[in-house]
Design a protein around this motif. Structure first.
Motif, PDB file in Angstrom:
ATOM      1  N   PRO A  40       0.831  -1.208   0.000  1.00  0.00           N
ATOM      2  CA  PRO A  40       0.000   0.000   0.000  1.00  0.00           C
ATOM      3  C   PRO A  40       0.868   1.262   0.000  1.00  0.00           C
ATOM      4  CG  PRO A  40       0.099  -0.923   2.204  1.00  0.00           C
ATOM      5  CD  PRO A  40       0.814  -1.890   1.288  1.00  0.00           C
ATOM      6  N   THR A  41       0.236   2.393  -0.215  1.00  0.00           N
ATOM      7  CA  THR A  41       0.919   3.667  -0.076  1.00  0.00           C
ATOM      8  C   THR A  41       1.552   3.714   1.314  1.00  0.00           C
ATOM      9  OG1 THR A  41      -0.695   4.696  -1.546  1.00  0.00           O
ATOM     10  CG2 THR A  41       0.573   6.173  -0.120  1.00  0.00           C
ATOM     11  N   SER A  42       2.761   4.207   1.425  1.00  0.00           N
ATOM     12  CA  SER A  42       3.494   4.210   2.693  1.00  0.00           C
ATOM     13  C   SER A  42       2.664   4.784   3.843  1.00  0.00           C
ATOM     14  CB  SER A  42       4.779   5.020   2.541  1.00  0.00           C
ATOM     15  OG  SER A  42       5.518   5.011   3.749  1.00  0.00           O
ATOM     16  N   GLY A  43       2.610   4.033   4.947  1.00  0.00           N
ATOM     17  CA  GLY A  43       1.869   4.465   6.134  1.00  0.00           C
ATOM     18  C   GLY A  43       0.378   4.179   6.074  1.00  0.00           C
ATOM     19  N   GLN A  44      -0.086   3.536   4.993  1.00  0.00           N
ATOM     20  CA  GLN A  44      -1.512   3.265   4.833  1.00  0.00           C
ATOM     21  C   GLN A  44      -1.799   1.764   4.871  1.00  0.00           C
ATOM     22  OE1 GLN A  44      -3.124   5.408   1.485  1.00  0.00           O
ATOM     23  NE2 GLN A  44      -2.825   7.365   2.509  1.00  0.00           N
ATOM     24  N   LYS A  45      -3.110   1.440   4.865  1.00  0.00           N
ATOM     25  CA  LYS A  45      -3.572   0.054   4.946  1.00  0.00           C
ATOM     26  C   LYS A  45      -4.355  -0.301   3.687  1.00  0.00           C
ATOM     27  CE  LYS A  45      -4.113   0.560   9.925  1.00  0.00           C
ATOM     28  NZ  LYS A  45      -5.051   0.550  11.046  1.00  0.00           N
ATOM     29  N   ILE A  46      -4.280  -1.557   3.296  1.00  0.00           N
ATOM     30  CA  ILE A  46      -5.055  -2.074   2.160  1.00  0.00           C
ATOM     31  C   ILE A  46      -6.527  -2.191   2.558  1.00  0.00           C
ATOM     32  CG2 ILE A  46      -5.477  -4.144   0.740  1.00  0.00           C
ATOM     33  CD1 ILE A  46      -2.956  -2.754  -0.157  1.00  0.00           C
ATOM     34  N   VAL A  47      -7.416  -1.777   1.662  1.00  0.00           N
ATOM     35  CA  VAL A  47      -8.859  -1.960   1.824  1.00  0.00           C
ATOM     36  C   VAL A  47      -9.340  -2.779   0.624  1.00  0.00           C
ATOM     37  CG1 VAL A  47     -11.113  -0.844   2.030  1.00  0.00           C
ATOM     38  CG2 VAL A  47      -9.087   0.260   3.014  1.00  0.00           C
ATOM     39  N   ILE A  48     -10.011  -3.900   0.904  1.00  0.00           N
ATOM     40  CA  ILE A  48     -10.487  -4.802  -0.146  1.00  0.00           C
ATOM     41  C   ILE A  48     -11.811  -4.286  -0.693  1.00  0.00           C
ATOM     42  CG2 ILE A  48     -11.255  -7.153  -0.658  1.00  0.00           C
ATOM     43  CD1 ILE A  48      -9.490  -8.008   1.791  1.00  0.00           C
ATOM     44  N   ASP A  49     -11.875  -4.115  -2.015  1.00  0.00           N
ATOM     45  CA  ASP A  49     -13.100  -3.647  -2.664  1.00  0.00           C
ATOM     46  C   ASP A  49     -13.852  -4.775  -3.368  1.00  0.00           C
ATOM     47  OD1 ASP A  49     -12.635  -0.923  -1.919  1.00  0.00           O
ATOM     48  OD2 ASP A  49     -11.210  -0.747  -3.576  1.00  0.00           O
ATOM     49  N   ASP A  50     -13.136  -5.662  -4.051  1.00  0.00           N
ATOM     50  CA  ASP A  50     -13.790  -6.712  -4.830  1.00  0.00           C
ATOM     51  C   ASP A  50     -12.773  -7.819  -5.118  1.00  0.00           C
ATOM     52  OD1 ASP A  50     -16.083  -7.700  -6.031  1.00  0.00           O
ATOM     53  OD2 ASP A  50     -15.816  -6.592  -7.889  1.00  0.00           O
ATOM     54  N   VAL A  51     -13.233  -9.077  -5.105  1.00  0.00           N
ATOM     55  CA  VAL A  51     -12.345 -10.220  -5.325  1.00  0.00           C
ATOM     56  C   VAL A  51     -13.049 -11.235  -6.221  1.00  0.00           C
ATOM     57  CG1 VAL A  51     -11.023 -12.069  -4.227  1.00  0.00           C
ATOM     58  CG2 VAL A  51     -11.483  -9.965  -2.948  1.00  0.00           C
ATOM     59  N   ILE A  52     -12.299 -11.819  -7.148  1.00  0.00           N
ATOM     60  CA  ILE A  52     -12.778 -12.963  -7.929  1.00  0.00           C
ATOM     61  C   ILE A  52     -11.711 -14.055  -7.808  1.00  0.00           C
ATOM     62  CG2 ILE A  52     -13.394 -13.862 -10.200  1.00  0.00           C
ATOM     63  CD1 ILE A  52     -14.273 -11.008 -10.937  1.00  0.00           C
ATOM     64  N   VAL A  53     -12.136 -15.244  -7.409  1.00  0.00           N
ATOM     65  CA  VAL A  53     -11.222 -16.379  -7.230  1.00  0.00           C
ATOM     66  C   VAL A  53     -11.734 -17.551  -8.063  1.00  0.00           C
ATOM     67  CG1 VAL A  53     -10.186 -17.983  -5.583  1.00  0.00           C
ATOM     68  CG2 VAL A  53     -10.789 -15.678  -4.836  1.00  0.00           C
ATOM     69  N   SER A  54     -10.847 -18.172  -8.833  1.00  0.00           N
ATOM     70  CA  SER A  54     -11.175 -19.374  -9.599  1.00  0.00           C
ATOM     71  C   SER A  54     -10.152 -20.452  -9.279  1.00  0.00           C
ATOM     72  CB  SER A  54     -11.137 -19.091 -11.100  1.00  0.00           C
ATOM     73  OG  SER A  54     -12.111 -18.145 -11.455  1.00  0.00           O
TER      74      SER A  54
END
Length: 120
Positions: A40-54
């Motif tokens: 992620p951008t330095s000092g920030q956290k990942i936020v999940i918006d959408d996922v596709i898994v096969s």
């Protein structure tokens, strides 16, 4: 917000206020762990918006935070299946500067496309 005027005036969402990123990862064996986001951008956290898994093999897929091993999402999939995960609420990693990874219960082909953004 964008306001539309006229016969039936309505207010419409102008879209997200963040810059979205996406990453597509494919592996024949993710049982040892595979990154599915960039840092992620330095000092920030990942936020999940959408996922596709096969997957082509029956397995569980665990989404976890890099190095801390904090479990985020776990899905069980049958062979030759696809699942879409679109959170209704915010799924934000608990630690800044960490990637999101997957780990699987078995070797087998897996493809993950993840849309995400980072924020403080």
């Amino acid at each position: 917000m964008v306001t539309i005027t006229g016969g039936n005036a309505a207010t419409m969402d102008a879209g997200p206020a963040w810059a979205s990123s996406y990453l597509h990862a494919a592996s024949a064996d993710a049982s040892g762990g595979v990154d599915v986001t960039a840092a992620p951008t330095s000092g920030q956290k990942i936020v999940i918006d959408d996922v596709i898994v096969s997957v082509d093999t029956a397995m569980w897929v665990l989404f976890e935070e890099e190095t801390s091993g904090t479990d985020i999402i776990k899905v069980y999939l049958v062979a030759n299946s696809t699942v879409q995960i679109t959170p209704r609420g915010r799924i934000k990693l608990p630690t800044a500067d960490k990637k999101l990874r997957i780990d699987t219960s078995a070797a087998g082909n897996i493809a993950v496309t993840l849309c995400y953004h980072s924020e403080a």
